[in-house]
Design a protein around this motif. Structure first.
Motif, PDB file in Angstrom:
ATOM      1  N   VAL A 238       9.003  10.818   5.918  1.00  0.00           N
ATOM      2  CA  VAL A 238       9.351   9.676   6.771  1.00  0.00           C
ATOM      3  C   VAL A 238       8.623   8.439   6.262  1.00  0.00           C
ATOM      4  CG1 VAL A 238       9.248   8.694   9.103  1.00  0.00           C
ATOM      5  CG2 VAL A 238       9.782  11.118   8.798  1.00  0.00           C
ATOM      6  N   SER A 239       9.366   7.382   6.051  1.00  0.00           N
ATOM      7  CA  SER A 239       8.827   6.137   5.516  1.00  0.00           C
ATOM      8  C   SER A 239       7.962   5.416   6.548  1.00  0.00           C
ATOM      9  CB  SER A 239       9.994   5.234   5.104  1.00  0.00           C
ATOM     10  OG  SER A 239       9.587   3.896   4.953  1.00  0.00           O
ATOM     11  N   ILE A 240       6.969   4.696   6.048  1.00  0.00           N
ATOM     12  CA  ILE A 240       6.152   3.871   6.947  1.00  0.00           C
ATOM     13  C   ILE A 240       6.974   2.733   7.536  1.00  0.00           C
ATOM     14  CG2 ILE A 240       4.019   4.421   5.721  1.00  0.00           C
ATOM     15  CD1 ILE A 240       4.144   1.565   4.508  1.00  0.00           C
ATOM     16  N   TYR A 241       8.058   2.377   6.875  1.00  0.00           N
ATOM     17  CA  TYR A 241       8.897   1.302   7.405  1.00  0.00           C
ATOM     18  C   TYR A 241       9.732   1.776   8.594  1.00  0.00           C
ATOM     19  CZ  TYR A 241       7.678  -0.295   2.717  1.00  0.00           C
ATOM     20  OH  TYR A 241       7.000  -0.624   1.573  1.00  0.00           O
ATOM     21  N   ARG A 246       2.687   5.631  10.682  1.00  0.00           N
ATOM     22  CA  ARG A 246       2.322   6.463   9.538  1.00  0.00           C
ATOM     23  C   ARG A 246       1.639   5.665   8.418  1.00  0.00           C
ATOM     24  NH1 ARG A 246       4.992  11.419   8.650  1.00  0.00           N
ATOM     25  NH2 ARG A 246       6.251  12.160  10.398  1.00  0.00           N
ATOM     26  N   ALA A 247       1.647   4.360   8.504  1.00  0.00           N
ATOM     27  CA  ALA A 247       1.035   3.541   7.459  1.00  0.00           C
ATOM     28  C   ALA A 247      -0.479   3.744   7.455  1.00  0.00           C
ATOM     29  CB  ALA A 247       1.374   2.073   7.674  1.00  0.00           C
ATOM     30  N   THR A 248      -1.038   3.935   6.275  1.00  0.00           N
ATOM     31  CA  THR A 248      -2.488   4.114   6.150  1.00  0.00           C
ATOM     32  C   THR A 248      -3.181   2.848   5.688  1.00  0.00           C
ATOM     33  OG1 THR A 248      -2.177   4.981   3.908  1.00  0.00           O
ATOM     34  CG2 THR A 248      -2.283   6.586   5.706  1.00  0.00           C
ATOM     35  N   ASP A 249      -2.426   1.866   5.249  1.00  0.00           N
ATOM     36  CA  ASP A 249      -2.986   0.592   4.806  1.00  0.00           C
ATOM     37  C   ASP A 249      -2.255  -0.540   5.515  1.00  0.00           C
ATOM     38  OD1 ASP A 249      -4.009  -1.634   3.563  1.00  0.00           O
ATOM     39  OD2 ASP A 249      -3.060  -1.248   1.616  1.00  0.00           O
ATOM     40  N   LEU A 250      -2.928  -1.166   6.463  1.00  0.00           N
ATOM     41  CA  LEU A 250      -2.326  -2.264   7.217  1.00  0.00           C
ATOM     42  C   LEU A 250      -2.913  -3.618   6.812  1.00  0.00           C
ATOM     43  CD1 LEU A 250      -2.054  -0.743  10.820  1.00  0.00           C
ATOM     44  CD2 LEU A 250      -0.372  -0.717   8.961  1.00  0.00           C
TER      45      LEU A 250
END
Length: 323
Positions: A238-241, A246-250
């Motif tokens: 599953v994409s962070i978009y 799920r994004a690890t770098d914001l």
């Protein structure tokens, strides 16, 4: 599913409103209910053009290229007779990825258009399950690119362009902000994430607490994410978009305003996202409204809590858009 946990109580005024809402809409939306839900809820239909006329706002519908170059529609909204350059608001509507249209949440936009002399662009992205990920977020991103490219023509100051969305629209707004960062897209002055739908994994405490009660419960959430992602929901594919939680770098994202209710499925993922933004050095303002159910400010706008929530949001938008 696991046993439902005790949940924070609903605000008493909102609980009364929720009792009335329960007569009009189900607690849990199942896949087979999607076509009926798209027809709208009885008694809730208000003419878009009537609302615009009452607010003194004019519209222009434009067909633009969406994901893969397919045609989609956006609507440009501005105060009647307004001229010159002002702030811009790019809007991604709510509806769990499965229902709603670009005019869902219109009253929020009208207030900002009239108060700040802003130009708003709201996008008709394609809905799941007919158009699963990445169609919704990529349609939304395409609309942002179009808005930025036409900023001068639209009367938008490109340095004062924010993105805003509620629920699924909040998740899409967060996803679009991530794409813009990663792909060198339009610069955003801020992101307004209203009770955003960010996490497909169905693992938080708040999703277990809001199961079979309230607006957009755990079952509805599973329906929405499953429509968007199919068999990929909850997996590593599953994409962070699609699911920004799920994004690890914001790092490198625009300042964010995030709000939600204490008694809604999205509470924990929204708090976690704000915390992750702070950890990445990004400015964020977070409000968790005590006793709020999902979308309480839209569905019970005259309640004390809704007025407080809207005032806080309007204040952030005013500070961010500036003069």
């Amino acid at each position: 599913m696991a046993e439902t946990l005790n949940r924070p109580p609903f605000d008493p005024e909102l609980e009364a409103a929720l009792t009335l809402l329960a007569e009009q809409m189900p607690s849990t939306i199942t896949p087979e209910m999607i076509p009926l839900m798209r027809q709208g809820m009885p008694g809730l239909d208000v003419s878009v053009d009537d609302s615009l006329a009452a607010a003194g706002v004019e519209r222009r519908d434009v067909t633009i290229p969406g994901h893969n170059g397919d045609e989609i529609q956006v609507t440009v909204l501005r105060r009647q007779g307004s001229a010159g350059v002002g702030p811009g608001i790019y809007h991604t509507h709510g509806g769990g990825m499965i229902i709603g249209d670009r005019f869902t949440g219109l009253d929020l936009l009208l207030a900002w258009i009239t108060e700040f002399d802003a130009v708003a662009v709201t996008v008709e992205y394609r809905l799941a399950p007919e158009f699963p990920d990445p169609y919704p977020v990529r349609d939304c991103y395409a609309g942002l690119v179009w808005t930025a490219e036409h900023a001068e023509e639209l009367g938008i100051d490109p340095d004062r362009l924010i993105i805003a969305g509620g629920s699924a629209g909040g998740g899409l707004a967060a996803g679009v902000a991530l794409i813009a960062r990663d792909e060198g897209g339009p610069a955003l002055a801020g992101q307004v994430l209203i009770c955003p739908m960010l996490d497909d994994r169905d693992q938080t405490v708040s999703t277990r607490q809001i199961d079979g009660i309230g607006v957009w419960d755990r079952g509805s959430n599973v329906t929405g994410w499953s429509a968007l992602l199919g068999d990929r929901r909850g997996t590593d594919d599953v994409s962070i978009y699609a699911a920004p939680a799920r994004a690890t770098d914001l790092s490198g994202l625009p300042p964010a305003f995030i709000d939600c209710g204490s008694a809604e499925v999205f509470r924990d993922e929204d708090v976690a996202y704000a915390t992750a933004l702070w950890a990445a050095g990004v400015q964020a303002e977070l409000h968790v409204w005590p006793g709020g159910f999902h979308g309480f400010d839209m569905m019970a706008p005259h309640s004390v809590l809704a007025k407080a929530a809207r005032a806080a949001r309007d204040s952030w938008v005013a500070r961010t858009l500036g003069d």
